[in-house]
Design an enzyme around this catalytic site. Structure first.
Site, mmCIF file in Angstrom:
data_model
loop_
_atom_site.group_PDB
_atom_site.id
_atom_site.type_symbol
_atom_site.label_atom_id
_atom_site.label_comp_id
_atom_site.label_asym_id
_atom_site.label_seq_id
_atom_site.Cartn_x
_atom_site.Cartn_y
_atom_site.Cartn_z
ATOM 1 N N ARG A 76 0.442 -0.706 -0.327
ATOM 2 C CA ARG A 76 0.271 0.279 0.409
ATOM 3 C C ARG A 76 1.154 1.429 -0.201
ATOM 4 O O ARG A 76 1.547 1.466 0.755
ATOM 5 C CB ARG A 76 -0.738 -0.013 1.261
ATOM 6 N N ARG A 145 -2.202 6.334 10.231
ATOM 7 C CA ARG A 145 -1.604 5.272 8.574
ATOM 8 C C ARG A 145 -2.769 6.686 7.394
ATOM 9 O O ARG A 145 -1.920 8.019 7.971
ATOM 10 C CB ARG A 145 -2.589 4.227 8.195
ATOM 11 N N LYS A 215 -3.912 0.315 14.673
ATOM 12 C CA LYS A 215 -4.202 0.829 13.849
ATOM 13 C C LYS A 215 -4.980 2.784 14.145
ATOM 14 O O LYS A 215 -6.377 2.247 15.142
ATOM 15 C CB LYS A 215 -4.826 1.086 12.721
ATOM 16 N N LYS A 217 -6.411 6.384 12.128
ATOM 17 C CA LYS A 217 -6.818 6.843 11.283
ATOM 18 C C LYS A 217 -6.737 8.375 11.446
ATOM 19 O O LYS A 217 -7.576 8.858 12.741
ATOM 20 C CB LYS A 217 -8.283 6.293 10.273
ATOM 21 N N CYS A 437 -15.173 -3.338 0.318
ATOM 22 C CA CYS A 437 -13.962 -3.886 0.244
ATOM 23 C C CYS A 437 -12.880 -4.986 -0.791
ATOM 24 O O CYS A 437 -13.670 -5.463 -1.449
ATOM 25 C CB CYS A 437 -12.916 -4.098 1.793
ATOM 26 N N CYS A 443 -7.647 -11.031 0.785
ATOM 27 C CA CYS A 443 -8.231 -11.054 1.816
ATOM 28 C C CYS A 443 -8.067 -12.529 3.139
ATOM 29 O O CYS A 443 -8.949 -13.136 2.623
ATOM 30 C CB CYS A 443 -8.649 -10.106 2.325
ATOM 31 N N CYS A 482 -16.234 -8.942 5.098
ATOM 32 C CA CYS A 482 -15.756 -9.277 6.576
ATOM 33 C C CYS A 482 -16.284 -8.108 8.160
ATOM 34 O O CYS A 482 -16.307 -6.980 7.441
ATOM 35 C CB CYS A 482 -14.523 -9.987 7.409
ATOM 36 N N CYS A 486 -13.809 -2.384 5.956
ATOM 37 C CA CYS A 486 -12.367 -1.673 5.807
ATOM 38 C C CYS A 486 -12.553 -0.618 4.756
ATOM 39 O O CYS A 486 -13.404 0.442 4.481
ATOM 40 C CB CYS A 486 -11.457 -2.592 4.925
#
Length: 573
Positions: A76, A145, A215, A217, A437, A443, A482, A486
């Site tokens: 990424r 991120r 994470k 954001k 996603c 994934c 899932c 995302c």
């Protein structure tokens, strides 16, 4: 945080990693096809996930044996505000062809993803990205991120340039100080191997020795254009505008989409709530205080409840605000009464305000590829090679072609059409405001399909909306394979979240502007039943909405019980 806390395995790994080095360099130099489990965890901080193609698992080989996992890397690229030059875009297109699976993906956080890169080519690809003056550092992992921001390149005032400047400043300020990235990916010995020298730690004044618990954001937006879903971020910056100038930001804290249903209420999606107001000059320092509070009080025993939203849920926003004030060094200013009111997808032609134009091009689910008559990759490459314009990526996985001269508009539009790419007026708003996603096959968290089946699902939903006279309604549909969320499925008008193979949880009642969580309408819905479930709801909305009420507002007003009663009656008649 108490020193007696028993660290999770990953927390201990980060602590022992020599500032995110681990054994990555050594493993890059070996002939194994995959990284070790520990190295693959640390690689996230360098911008990469190790994956395997689940379509290839257990395929029967010519000798009759079954093929095992086929490992590769997803990489990424970090690009604040989705800003990218033609050269950088073309570099990514070259890399997807030379080393990846032939596709480039625009993410829901305004970044690029390359898929299915063999381990042996990782260093070459990372170097090429850095040579183009982009980077993959901290695009994943337990750090801040990619910072997202409204990408519209308007030039008739300073607002948009100032938001991009803030995104750049945040990205720079919260970049890890560790020299591991440069050492591993960008330095060579004479023999071409990465230098493996004695570890010399550097100070990490924001992240400390274990980095963040999870994470983090950030996003920057205007009240009247929340095109990035500000409330879904751990920390959102809502611009406060006076006399056409940004004078400060309302900081919104505690957003996050991921959830684990099996934990029965222990985890949940959350929207960021107003924390404080900060002037432009104060904003970075206040943001640093927020991140440090999360660093010190986020859960390091259980990663499933480690996001900042759980600290705020446990403490309440008042206690959290007080603690951030302690770290900042003075009491925070309460947030102003300014809130999100609208959102634009920026698709179609727009005057930039400087005599030039930009064109928003919808990239369904963000996948830039050539497939049949739809040759998105070749079409974009043709235009970028000819006109060399700057580009912006949107949080709805679209591409904005910028700085277009009036005399070039017709040629650019025709080039896109020649490659099967539709213009704004040829697309329904449902399709324009949909995102997905990647899910299967790459994934590792996906339990079912998302990206690969959403286009066909929208085809069917479009037909039903057309039938009941709702073809022009702005309805946001987000889909994930899932519950990790995302593609932010918990706050649009319609959310679809993979629950089991071929089955989804159907959420209703959110909105396009991302300010309200949706509710569960039906759980464990087979893919083939999604459209039949929606049909009576569209019919109900068409005949019983009030004024300009959106579909999400309508569902929220009616509630699950009322909607279900109507649908059952309609299907029985």
């Amino acid at each position: 945080m108490s020193e007696e806390v028993k660290l999770s395995k990953l927390e201990q790994l980060k602590l022992d990693s020599r500032q995110l080095r681990g054994t990555i360099a050594e493993e890059l130099a070996n002939d194994e096809l995959a990284f070790s489990a520990d190295a693959s965890q640390l690689l996230k901080h360098h911008g990469s996930y190790q994956q395997d193609n689940r379509d290839e698992r257990n395929k029967k080989l010519p000798d009759g044996t079954k093929q095992g996992k086929v490992y590769s890397m997803m990489l990424r690229t970090r690009m604040p505000g989705g800003k990218v030059t033609a050269k950088q875009f073309l570099t990514e297109l070259d890399l997807c062809d030379q080393y990846g699976n032939g596709t480039l993906r625009v993410t829901t956080r305004q970044a690029f993803q390359l898929h299915e890169i063999p381990k042996k080519h990782m260093k070459t690809v990372v170097r090429a990205i850095n040579d183009s003056e982009l980077s993959t550092i901290s695009a994943c992992g337990d750090v801040n991120r990619n910072v997202i921001a409204c990408p519209a390149p308007f030039k008739n005032n300073s607002l948009f340039d100032d938001m991009q400047k803030m995104a750049d400043q945040l990205a720079d300020h919260f970049r890890p100080h560790s020299t591991a990235y440069c050492e591993i990916w960008l330095e060579d010995d004479e023999g071409g191997k990465t230098k493996i020298e004695e570890f010399k730690p550097v100070e990490e004044p924001i992240y400390g020795e274990r980095y963040l618990p999870r994470k983090f954001k950030m996003g920057v937006a205007l009240p009247d254009d929340n095109c990035i879903d500000l409330h879904a971020n751990d920390l959102g910056f809502l611009a406060i505008v006076e006399d056409e100038k940004i004078v400060g930001y309302n900081l919104l804290a505690g957003g996050g989409m991921g959830t684990t249903p099996s934990l029965k209420g222990k985890t949940f999606p959350a929207l960021a709530v107003p924390l404080c107001y900060a002037t432009v000059d104060e904003t970075i320092a206040v943001a640093e205080a927020v991140v440090k509070v999360q660093r010190d009080f986020g859960n390091r025993e259980d990663r499933k409840i480690a996001r900042m939203k759980y600290v705020i849920a446990d403490w309440g926003i008042e206690k959290f605000r007080e603690k951030v004030g302690e770290y900042y060094g003075k009491e925070l200013t309460l947030p102003l009464d300014v809130f999100v009111t609208d959102a634009d997808d920026h698709i179609g032609w727009y005057e930039q305000g400087d005599g030039k134009w930009f064109l928003g091009v919808n990239i369904e689910n963000g996948r830039i590829q050539d497939e049949g008559d739809l040759r998105i990759k070749t079409g974009l490459r043709t235009i970028l090679e000819k006109y060399r314009m700057d580009v912006r990526l949107t949080a709805l996985q679209a591409v904005l072609l910028c700085n277009i001269e009036e005399q070039d508009k017709a040629d650019i539009e025709q080039t896109l059409r020649d490659h099967g790419i539709k213009m704004a007026e040829e697309l329904s708003l449902l399709r324009r405001y949909s995102i997905a996603c990647p899910a299967l096959p790459t994934c590792g968290l996906a339990v079912t399909e998302s990206e690969r089946i959403l286009p066909a699902l929208i085809d069917s939903l479009e037909a039903e909306l057309e039938r009941v006279g709702l073809a022009d309604e702005k309805i946001a549909l987000h889909m994930t394979g899932c519950p990790n969320g995302c593609a932010r499925p918990y706050h649009p008008d319609i959310g679809l979240v993979g629950k089991a193979k071929g089955k989804y949880t159907l959420f209703l009642g959110g909105n396009v502007i991302g300010t309200r969580l949706a509710f569960i309408y039906k759980d464990m819905v087979p893919l083939e039943e999604i459209v039949p479930l929606c049909v009576p709801l569209f019919e109900y909305y068409a005949k019983d909405r009030t004024g300009a009420e959106s579909f999400g507002d309508f569902c929220n007003r009616k509630g699950a019980e009322d909607l279900e009663a109507y649908a059952e009656k309609a299907m029985a008649s």
